[in-house]
Motif scaffolding. Structure first.
Motif, PDB file in Angstrom:
ATOM      1  N   GLN A  83       4.304   9.311   2.458  1.00 44.50           N
ATOM      2  CA  GLN A  83       4.138   8.055   1.708  1.00 44.50           C
ATOM      3  C   GLN A  83       4.032   6.877   2.666  1.00 44.50           C
ATOM      4  N   LEU A  84       3.062   5.983   2.376  1.00 47.00           N
ATOM      5  CA  LEU A  84       2.879   4.795   3.190  1.00 47.00           C
ATOM      6  C   LEU A  84       3.337   3.550   2.433  1.00 47.00           C
ATOM      7  N   THR A  85       3.961   2.642   3.159  1.00 46.50           N
ATOM      8  CA  THR A  85       4.376   1.360   2.586  1.00 46.50           C
ATOM      9  C   THR A  85       4.092   0.264   3.608  1.00 46.50           C
ATOM     10  N   GLN A  86       4.103  -0.972   3.111  1.00 38.16           N
ATOM     11  CA  GLN A  86       3.869  -2.126   3.981  1.00 38.16           C
ATOM     12  C   GLN A  86       4.900  -3.205   3.646  1.00 38.16           C
ATOM     13  N   ASN A  87       5.552  -3.738   4.643  1.00 34.40           N
ATOM     14  CA  ASN A  87       6.591  -4.731   4.391  1.00 34.40           C
ATOM     15  C   ASN A  87       6.031  -6.152   4.414  1.00 34.40           C
ATOM     16  N   GLU A  88       6.922  -7.115   4.311  1.00 37.28           N
ATOM     17  CA  GLU A  88       6.504  -8.513   4.245  1.00 37.28           C
ATOM     18  C   GLU A  88       5.898  -9.002   5.554  1.00 37.28           C
ATOM     19  N   GLN A  89       6.223  -8.330   6.638  1.00 34.39           N
ATOM     20  CA  GLN A  89       5.629  -8.695   7.933  1.00 34.39           C
ATOM     21  C   GLN A  89       4.312  -7.960   8.188  1.00 34.39           C
ATOM     22  N   ASP A  90       3.783  -7.321   7.127  1.00 33.86           N
ATOM     23  CA  ASP A  90       2.519  -6.585   7.174  1.00 33.86           C
ATOM     24  C   ASP A  90       2.572  -5.363   8.087  1.00 33.86           C
ATOM     25  N   GLU A  91       3.766  -4.869   8.378  1.00 36.06           N
ATOM     26  CA  GLU A  91       3.898  -3.651   9.159  1.00 36.06           C
ATOM     27  C   GLU A  91       3.796  -2.447   8.230  1.00 36.06           C
ATOM     28  N   VAL A  92       2.958  -1.486   8.600  1.00 37.61           N
ATOM     29  CA  VAL A  92       2.766  -0.277   7.811  1.00 37.61           C
ATOM     30  C   VAL A  92       3.674   0.826   8.348  1.00 37.61           C
ATOM     31  N   THR A  93       4.430   1.445   7.465  1.00 34.51           N
ATOM     32  CA  THR A  93       5.305   2.555   7.849  1.00 34.51           C
ATOM     33  C   THR A  93       4.981   3.778   7.006  1.00 34.51           C
ATOM     34  N   VAL A  94       5.287   4.948   7.546  1.00 38.72           N
ATOM     35  CA  VAL A  94       5.058   6.202   6.831  1.00 38.72           C
ATOM     36  C   VAL A  94       6.369   6.974   6.773  1.00 38.72           C
ATOM     37  N   ALA A  95       6.701   7.470   5.597  1.00 33.13           N
ATOM     38  CA  ALA A  95       7.862   8.337   5.404  1.00 33.13           C
ATOM     39  C   ALA A  95       7.335   9.739   5.111  1.00 33.13           C
ATOM     40  N   TYR A  96       7.966  10.757   5.683  1.00 34.78           N
ATOM     41  CA  TYR A  96       7.479  12.123   5.491  1.00 34.78           C
ATOM     42  C   TYR A  96       8.605  13.111   5.739  1.00 34.78           C
ATOM     43  N   LYS A  97       8.398  14.321   5.272  1.00 35.07           N
ATOM     44  CA  LYS A  97       9.334  15.403   5.510  1.00 35.07           C
ATOM     45  C   LYS A  97       8.627  16.455   6.342  1.00 35.07           C
ATOM     46  N   VAL A  98       9.306  16.937   7.381  1.00 41.17           N
ATOM     47  CA  VAL A  98       8.694  17.914   8.266  1.00 41.17           C
ATOM     48  C   VAL A  98       9.689  19.040   8.531  1.00 41.17           C
ATOM     49  N   THR A  99       9.174  20.275   8.534  1.00 37.59           N
ATOM     50  CA  THR A  99      10.002  21.466   8.721  1.00 37.59           C
ATOM     51  C   THR A  99       9.410  22.334   9.820  1.00 37.59           C
ATOM     52  N   ASN A 100      10.265  22.837  10.695  1.00 36.79           N
ATOM     53  CA  ASN A 100       9.840  23.734  11.765  1.00 36.79           C
ATOM     54  C   ASN A 100       9.718  25.153  11.209  1.00 36.79           C
ATOM     55  N   LEU A 101       8.533  25.750  11.338  1.00 35.90           N
ATOM     56  CA  LEU A 101       8.280  27.103  10.833  1.00 35.90           C
ATOM     57  C   LEU A 101       8.331  28.158  11.941  1.00 35.90           C
ATOM     58  N   VAL A 102       8.586  27.739  13.178  1.00 38.90           N
ATOM     59  CA  VAL A 102       8.579  28.653  14.325  1.00 38.90           C
ATOM     60  C   VAL A 102      10.006  29.015  14.710  1.00 38.90           C
ATOM     61  N   LYS A 103      10.227  30.256  15.107  1.00 35.67           N
ATOM     62  CA  LYS A 103      11.531  30.658  15.614  1.00 35.67           C
ATOM     63  C   LYS A 103      11.609  30.231  17.079  1.00 35.67           C
ATOM     64  N   GLY A 104      11.995  29.017  17.276  1.00 29.69           N
ATOM     65  CA  GLY A 104      12.001  28.401  18.598  1.00 29.69           C
ATOM     66  C   GLY A 104      11.773  26.915  18.437  1.00 29.69           C
ATOM     67  N   ARG A 105      11.886  26.165  19.505  1.00 38.51           N
ATOM     68  CA  ARG A 105      11.721  24.713  19.436  1.00 38.51           C
ATOM     69  C   ARG A 105      10.248  24.340  19.385  1.00 38.51           C
ATOM     70  N   VAL A 106       9.932  23.309  18.583  1.00 40.82           N
ATOM     71  CA  VAL A 106       8.568  22.795  18.495  1.00 40.82           C
ATOM     72  C   VAL A 106       8.590  21.280  18.676  1.00 40.82           C
ATOM     73  N   THR A 107       7.517  20.767  19.262  1.00 34.53           N
ATOM     74  CA  THR A 107       7.385  19.338  19.508  1.00 34.53           C
ATOM     75  C   THR A 107       5.994  18.893  19.074  1.00 34.53           C
ATOM     76  N   GLY A 108       5.916  17.747  18.433  1.00 35.10           N
ATOM     77  CA  GLY A 108       4.617  17.262  17.982  1.00 35.10           C
ATOM     78  C   GLY A 108       4.674  15.832  17.476  1.00 35.10           C
ATOM     79  N   HIS A 109       3.522  15.341  17.032  1.00 33.78           N
ATOM     80  CA  HIS A 109       3.381  13.995  16.479  1.00 33.78           C
ATOM     81  C   HIS A 109       2.747  14.103  15.092  1.00 33.78           C
ATOM     82  N   LEU A 110       3.071  13.158  14.233  1.00 32.96           N
ATOM     83  CA  LEU A 110       2.345  13.012  12.982  1.00 32.96           C
ATOM     84  C   LEU A 110       1.124  12.149  13.256  1.00 32.96           C
ATOM     85  N   CYS A 111      -0.043  12.633  12.846  1.00 30.31           N
ATOM     86  CA  CYS A 111      -1.279  11.865  12.987  1.00 30.31           C
ATOM     87  C   CYS A 111      -1.779  11.476  11.598  1.00 30.31           C
TER      88      CYS A 111
END
Length: 321
Positions: free
Chosen positions: A199-227
């Motif tokens: 979900q995307l929202t924008q505050n009064e300072q016109d900054e856009v933020t994204v809220a999301y839920k992410v789950t690791n599906l690998v048996k081991g550590r994972v690293t990444g970015h939301l694009c």
């Protein structure tokens, strides 16, 4: 007159024998011929010092580490000595390992060393290569000197030092050799992450933020970015108008969490142009194309209230004077 008596052969023989006896009269009968000189022993050669094993060329001691989460800076102080026979250029390497024994980050170059044989130094240095995210995920650290790099295959020039997050040195056998996650070794199959509730929202300072839920599906550590890619036509997400990505996140096996990140487009005015958003997780962020995403891909309608930031008002010419 006396008649001359000629030398007879017998007389000649007597004279010859007598002469030989006279010649030998001055020699000692028991004198032996001089013996040849005894060859002198070769000069003693100094024993060569045993070469220092490569893993002991550099010694590290009095190591202390401290991390500032506000500035994302790691400060490391240590004593270092080159006990080899020649000048050696090397790298001080730092690995971070999580509580499950998986590498969080591997091969970070903390410092460059170049000491002559027998020289030592006291060093205090700081670096920002370790993010607050990785610091929080780490359980302990491995410190060592690498010959040409900090990669796993590089030759080590020092003993391994283990330290916990408080800077306390641990016995070398306190932790097993860290494990490499299947995501990092290329052995993971299928998506690494499950992405949902974006979900995307924008505050009064016109900054856009994204809220999301992410789950690791690998048996081991994972690293990444939301694009998040901004597109005009959802039938083709290959031509994005612009994109924004979250800071890197790292998750242990089975972890699931909600995140909130600020999204900044390359050109903020493009928030007025696109109509759809394509969201996915990727190891290298938006440099990774959609078809190589590390998660499921979500296509969303851009909220109507998301717009380009208002331009700052220019001061009136009269006010300037």
């Amino acid at each position: 007159m006396r008649e001359k008596v000629p030398f007879t052969p017998l007389v000649r023989c007597v004279l010859v024998v007598t002469g030989i006896a006279v010649l030998h009269a001055g020699c000692k009968k028991d004198e032996q011929p001089a013996a040849p000189p005894t060859p002198s022993a070769p000069p003693a050669v100094a024993a060569r010092a045993a070469p220092v094993p490569p893993e002991e060329t550099y010694t590290l001691s009095n190591v202390r580490l401290r991390y500032d989460e506000n500035e994302s800076k790691l400060t490391l102080s240590y004593d270092v000595r080159n006990q080899g026979a020649q000048r050696v250029r090397a790298l001080l390497c730092l690995d971070s390992v999580d509580k499950e024994g998986y590498l969080v980050e591997q091969g970070n170059v903390f410092d460059r060393l170049s000491l002559r044989a027998g020289d030592s130094d006291q060093v205090t240095d700081e670096s920002d290569f370790l993010s607050a995210e990785s610091w929080r995920a780490a359980e302990f650290f491995r410190l060592y000197v690498g010959k040409t790099s900090c990669l796993p295959t590089a030759e080590r020039l020092s003993a391994l030092i283990l330290m916990d997050k408080s800077g306390q040195e641990l016995p070398t056998d306190a932790r097993p050799e860290p494990k490499v996650s299947p995501a990092d070794s290329g052995e993971a199959t299928g998506p690494w992450f499950k992405l949902e509730e974006v979900q995307l929202t924008q505050n009064e300072q016109d900054e856009v933020t994204v809220a999301y839920k992410v789950t690791n599906l690998v048996k081991g550590r994972v690293t990444g970015h939301l694009c998040v890619r901004l597109i005009d036509d959802k039938r083709c997400d290959c031509k994005s108008l612009d994109y924004a990505e979250s800071p890197a996140l790292t998750q242990g096996s089975g972890a699931s969490e909600r995140r909130t990140s600020r999204l900044e487009l390359t050109h903020e005015e493009n928030w007025d142009k696109g109509h759809y958003l394509v969201a996915y997780m990727a190891q290298l962020g938006c440099t990774t194309p959609v078809e190589q995403s590390a998660s499921n891909v979500l296509t969303l309608l851009k909220p109507r209230n998301i717009h380009a930031p208002a331009k700052p008002e220019e001061p009136d010419a009269e006010e300037e004077h």
